[in-house]
Design a protein around this motif. Structure first.
Motif, short mmCIF file in Angstrom:
data_model
loop_
_atom_site.label_atom_id
_atom_site.label_comp_id
_atom_site.label_asym_id
_atom_site.label_seq_id
_atom_site.Cartn_x
_atom_site.Cartn_y
_atom_site.Cartn_z
N CYS A 257 0.82 -1.22 0.00
CA CYS A 257 0.00 0.00 0.00
C CYS A 257 0.85 1.26 0.00
O CYS A 257 0.49 2.25 -0.62
CB CYS A 257 -0.94 0.02 1.21
SG CYS A 257 -2.24 -1.22 1.11
N TYR B 281 -0.85 -7.14 -5.21
CA TYR B 281 0.00 -8.19 -4.67
C TYR B 281 0.48 -9.19 -5.73
O TYR B 281 1.02 -10.23 -5.41
CB TYR B 281 -0.77 -8.97 -3.59
CG TYR B 281 -1.21 -8.12 -2.41
CD1 TYR B 281 -0.47 -8.10 -1.23
CD2 TYR B 281 -2.36 -7.33 -2.48
CE1 TYR B 281 -0.87 -7.32 -0.15
CE2 TYR B 281 -2.76 -6.56 -1.41
CZ TYR B 281 -2.01 -6.55 -0.24
OH TYR B 281 -2.40 -5.78 0.82
N LEU B 282 0.24 -8.84 -7.00
CA LEU B 282 0.43 -9.84 -8.05
C LEU B 282 1.84 -10.39 -8.14
O LEU B 282 2.04 -11.58 -8.27
CB LEU B 282 0.01 -9.26 -9.40
CG LEU B 282 -1.49 -8.95 -9.51
CD1 LEU B 282 -1.77 -8.10 -10.74
CD2 LEU B 282 -2.30 -10.24 -9.56
N GLN C 75 -9.17 -9.66 -3.59
CA GLN C 75 -8.95 -10.97 -4.17
C GLN C 75 -7.54 -11.42 -3.80
O GLN C 75 -6.55 -10.80 -4.21
CB GLN C 75 -9.14 -10.87 -5.69
CG GLN C 75 -9.35 -12.22 -6.35
CD GLN C 75 -9.66 -12.08 -7.83
OE1 GLN C 75 -10.55 -11.35 -8.23
NE2 GLN C 75 -8.90 -12.79 -8.63
N ALA C 76 -7.47 -12.49 -3.02
CA ALA C 76 -6.18 -12.92 -2.45
C ALA C 76 -5.14 -13.14 -3.54
O ALA C 76 -5.37 -13.87 -4.49
CB ALA C 76 -6.38 -14.19 -1.63
N GLY C 77 -4.00 -12.52 -3.37
CA GLY C 77 -2.92 -12.67 -4.34
C GLY C 77 -2.95 -11.60 -5.42
O GLY C 77 -2.00 -11.45 -6.18
N ALA C 78 -4.04 -10.84 -5.50
CA ALA C 78 -4.14 -9.76 -6.49
C ALA C 78 -4.38 -8.44 -5.76
O ALA C 78 -3.53 -7.56 -5.74
CB ALA C 78 -5.26 -10.04 -7.48
N THR C 79 -5.52 -8.32 -5.10
CA THR C 79 -5.83 -7.08 -4.41
C THR C 79 -5.85 -7.25 -2.88
O THR C 79 -6.19 -6.32 -2.16
CB THR C 79 -7.17 -6.50 -4.90
OG1 THR C 79 -8.20 -7.49 -4.70
CG2 THR C 79 -7.10 -6.16 -6.38
N SER C 80 -5.55 -8.44 -2.42
CA SER C 80 -5.30 -8.66 -0.98
C SER C 80 -4.21 -9.73 -0.87
O SER C 80 -3.88 -10.38 -1.87
CB SER C 80 -6.59 -9.06 -0.26
OG SER C 80 -7.02 -10.33 -0.66
N PRO C 81 -3.61 -9.90 0.31
CA PRO C 81 -2.49 -10.84 0.40
C PRO C 81 -2.86 -12.26 -0.02
O PRO C 81 -3.99 -12.70 0.18
CB PRO C 81 -2.12 -10.79 1.89
CG PRO C 81 -2.56 -9.45 2.35
CD PRO C 81 -3.83 -9.19 1.58
N GLN D 295 5.50 -12.80 -1.42
CA GLN D 295 4.58 -13.65 -0.64
C GLN D 295 3.64 -14.41 -1.58
O GLN D 295 3.37 -15.59 -1.38
CB GLN D 295 3.76 -12.80 0.34
CG GLN D 295 2.96 -13.68 1.31
CD GLN D 295 1.83 -12.94 2.01
OE1 GLN D 295 0.92 -12.42 1.36
NE2 GLN D 295 1.89 -12.92 3.32
N THR D 296 3.13 -13.72 -2.59
CA THR D 296 2.21 -14.34 -3.54
C THR D 296 2.89 -15.51 -4.26
O THR D 296 2.34 -16.61 -4.34
CB THR D 296 1.72 -13.29 -4.56
OG1 THR D 296 1.14 -12.20 -3.84
CG2 THR D 296 0.70 -13.89 -5.52
N PRO E 284 -9.96 -2.52 -2.69
CA PRO E 284 -8.79 -3.13 -2.05
C PRO E 284 -7.56 -3.01 -2.95
O PRO E 284 -7.70 -3.11 -4.16
CB PRO E 284 -9.22 -4.59 -1.86
CG PRO E 284 -10.72 -4.56 -1.94
CD PRO E 284 -11.05 -3.46 -2.90
N PRO E 285 -6.36 -2.83 -2.40
CA PRO E 285 -6.11 -2.74 -0.96
C PRO E 285 -6.19 -1.31 -0.42
O PRO E 285 -5.51 -0.41 -0.91
CB PRO E 285 -4.66 -3.25 -0.84
CG PRO E 285 -4.01 -2.91 -2.14
CD PRO E 285 -5.10 -2.91 -3.17
#
Lengths: 536, 536
Positions: free
Chosen positions: A454, A461-462, B291-297, A466-467, B262-263
């Motif tokens: 952020c 997070y793409l 969306q986990a891995g894209a817009t959230s962890p 971590q991803t 998000p985020p």
């Protein structure tokens, strides 16, 4: 290395007016290269330390019974064992059980006082390994560790395309064993169909066991209708193991034994087979399979009480014959559709019953075996899917050690579909992911990751480390399930999961030929016994 | 009166060699009379006191997070709110939140200190009813009470037979609302498809709300892209309610609001709509759909942390505008298939995320809204079935108050299938039966029943008064699910659940015309607003 780059995925943020992410519908040639590379990476086998799910993960997040419920059921079962008892005990059973404190009541029923149940629970086998022919497949089904496998005695094979039912054969049984052998999320194989091409009961029993152990190196369960049949199979198992001592050190077959005809009656022939298993060093699945409203109470709690009482009786019996002989606590209360009396294995009530029974086995600290996945639907349609889905998820999360009947079953155990083994493997894999649960260590909580993305980062997070790191460790990917966008799906022929499973099943049956039994041993077996399976 | 007599059902006891009951395969003319009588009895509507499942039953038997996990997630969310904050707050938001202790940090992000979150949690609305136009459908979504409903903004309608995708229309939306109106186990209706026949955004927003409230008297959720659109809809809602005071006394529509992108960024237009809802007395579903891995962890715990933080921010915002305005805690962390970046709503990971979020809302004692049933499959096949099955069961049993997206959804929210509403209703009904759980009172434990049957009785439970008494009270029966034997199923045309749902859907659309809005009021609305729905 960045596997996922933002330019491969458009519209990562949902629009403010709609929570529907636009991600799935953004096909285009530009992204194909990256995607293919990732798919290739995923296609490589995962090493054990980074597999997202493993055999024997700990369940227990779903607990339909509280402690009071469990104690009430336990107490009611004890009362029934002491005051109602079981009819039709055979002389050897009466002798062994009365010698330890059981008694015949005025109706000739074998009654078991509370103290004898408690003594039995004190000496019963715990923490015994269920072996595979290949030690890689050994299971440690205790605590709340969860394993899924097949079972059943379906009499039909279902073709998912033509929707035709036909009689099941020895070859079907062998093919199912081979499929199970190749499935990541199906951990053991109990014989699932009846070899109806073999009318002779001896040949049927012998070949049921043969086809099963020949088709998979995972742990096998089988059953026998007569002790003589069992003795022949045992001789074969010694040959495969390389001698009786080796068999006894690593018994890789357990006996599925319906020693009781609910309600509360012993089954004579099954009891004789049970005694043979005890002598032969084979673990026993003590099965009590009442059907609520028909052969057990319609009340769900009552159905559990009766099956617990019956299996406790079997446990007393076995331990009276041989203290500490390995037994699986096989409470299988089935559901009736009370409008017709027919079994309903796919119902929500079924999930409740089996999850409650898993908790009872956990309460006794015994290895518990229950069922999940017995669809009422005759074919692998959406009904079969959801029936299996909620049963897997709840029974798995209850902490059931061995979940039988979990793959291929239709028509409430009357039909088996080979292609469903692959579909069910996907659904079980997803359910196992839920069994694993959610880790909340510092890295997982992701405070620093969120801050980086952020404040310092790209706002998504793409490509974050971590991803990338969690892509394979934390996420389960389906084998025949489809996750493409509608556009890609249409381009791929608008397939159903049946279409994809038919193709993949044929491919596996063509290519997967387990060879854990040597040709020499196989020839020896064929020379001595009437093997009905032609593999040429 | 004996409904079930033993001579109607052969072979009630499973054979000792096989746990497969032979019950299902014993068709014959002799039993038909009794069965038809029972089926007729079952076809009659059940009075509320004997329904096996009801809206608002208490969940909570599935708890994926323990207390430590919950506190860790809570603490991490607080840390993010205070140290990372949210970008892009609009002036009215900044003014309201900073007046209560929020602050803008060096990056211009609106940060919320722990004390302000705690103050907000102390005054936030609790135990507010979500009204239906018909009070019969009022919901009390607090504690661990569970209600299922629709949602989404699918852009396609899926034909389950031809497998074709086409653009969704206003008429589809109205038809879906009517179907939901007729479903026992779907308790509320949030707009599920986009009216793509209405390109004008105002007309689309207005008619989305109109078609929804016209099609069902259950509680409705809708959304608006601009405050002006909202004001027109509100005027219509006043007309339907019979005046603003009556609307404010029983608001029967809530606003689904994606106030956050998000985020951790506010969405400007959505925030303006949110402020209009606060003024207009409309409950708000505060939606954070990362969306986990894209817009959230990608880490599951991290995805929960971020969505909890975002929705807490929305809660602070709304309560800063108007203390105690009713809000639904709408944490919707979606899953990505990390190989492609596409959403995977049907995964096991999805069930974990939503179940965890339901627990977080329970922890705050707020009304929680999460999702379950978003199949990845494009059509209602076995894949869709199992994806929905395990999601319903786990999310329902987690004690989620409002389970959105639960009926009709395919292609991870991109496609909607009308016929799936009926299939999903069956799967939700079964899942609700598991939510109800198992009672262990004395009658349920059945000690006396077992004694009677085994010692005094016929040796089975078929005609026992307990069986008859519990046939309707304890067991859920499917609407389009099939439980016939293979023989009966073949005689009935070897149908799939799609075949049966297609037939029943057509029948319902032909016959079910809710008339809760009078012709006079409807004419008044049509005179004033550009109603796009032609019902002639």
């Amino acid at each position: 290395m960045t596997l996922i780059t933002p330019d491969e995925i458009q519209g990562a943020a949902p629009s403010s007016a709609s929570p529907t992410p636009a991600l799935a519908d953004t096909g285009g040639s530009r992204r194909r290269g990256g995607r293919l590379a990732r798919q290739a990476l995923r296609a490589a086998p995962l090493t054990d330390d980074i597999r997202p799910v493993r055999p024997g993960m700990e369940g227990g997040h779903y607990q339909v019974l509280n402690e009071t419920d469990i104690l009430r059921i336990h107490t009611a079962a004890l009362e029934i064992l002491e005051t109602v008892g079981l009819a039709d005990a055979i002389p050897t059973c009466i002798e062994a059980v009365t010698a330890r404190g059981g008694f015949l009541n005025e109706y000739g029923r074998l009654c078991i006082p509370r103290a004898l149940v408690e003594d039995t629970l004190a000496i019963a086998a715990r923490k015994f390994v269920l072996h595979g022919q290949d030690p890689r497949h050994d299971m440690e089904p205790w605590g709340k560790k969860v394993y899924f496998g097949t079972a059943g005695a379906a009499v039909h094979i279902v073709d998912p395309v033509t929707r035709k039912y036909r009689e099941s054969t020895t070859r079907d049984l062998y093919d199912i064993a081979r499929l199970v052998d190749a499935m990541d999320h199906i951990h053991f194989f109990q014989r699932s169909v009846v070899c109806r091409d073999l009318p002779d009961p001896f040949e049927m029993d012998f070949n049921t066991c043969y086809a099963s152990v020949r088709g998979t190196s995972k742990h096998v369960g089988s059953s026998w209708v007569h002790p003589d049949h069992f003795d022949a199979s045992l001789e074969m198992l010694h040959m495969i193991a390389g001698g009786e001592d080796k068999w006894r050190a690593r018994p890789f077959v357990s006996m599925s034994n319906c020693f009781v005809v609910p309600p509360m009656k012993f089954a004579e022939d099954a009891c004789r087979c049970l005694e043979s298993a005890v002598k032969g060093g084979m673990p026993i699945l003590l099965l009590a399979a009442g059907q609520a409203g028909a052969t057990s109470p319609a009340s769900l709690a009552g159905a559990v009480v009766q099956e617990v009482a019956e299996v406790l009786a079997g446990l007393v019996y076995v331990n009276a014959l041989k203290p500490g002989h390995p037994c699986i606590f096989g409470t299988w209360p089935f559901v009736s559709d009370l409008r017709t009396g027919a079994m309903s294995g796919g119902s929500g009530e079924q999930a409740l019953l089996m999850a409650a029974c898993a908790q009872m086995a956990n309460f006794y600290d015994l290895t518990g075996g229950v069922c999940a996945g017995m669809a009422d639907s005759k074919i692998p349609d959406a009904q079969a899917g959801y029936e299996k889905g909620y049963n897997y998820a709840l029974v798995g999360n209850s902490g059931a050690n061995l979940v039988y009947e979990s793959a291929g079953m239709h028509a409430s155990l009357l039909g088996f579909c080979l292609e469903s083994v692959l579909m069910d493997n996907d659904a079980i894999g997803a359910s196992l992911r839920t069994v694993r649960g959610i880790e909340t260590d510092d890295d997982s909580l992701s405070v620093e990751t969120i801050r980086q993305v952020c404040i310092e980062g790209p706002g998504h997070y793409l490509g974050h480390s971590q991803t990338i790191g969690r892509m394979q460790k934390d996420y389960v990917y389906p084998l025949v399930g489809d996750r493409t966008s509608p556009k890609e799906w249409v381009e791929g022929g608008s397939t159903t999961i049946i279409d994809r499973a038919v193709k993949k099943t044929a491919e596996l049956l063509r290519t997967h030929h387990p060879s854990h039994i040597s040709d020499a041993v196989d020839a020896e077996i064929r020379a001595k016994f009437p093997v009905g399976l032609n593999l040429q």
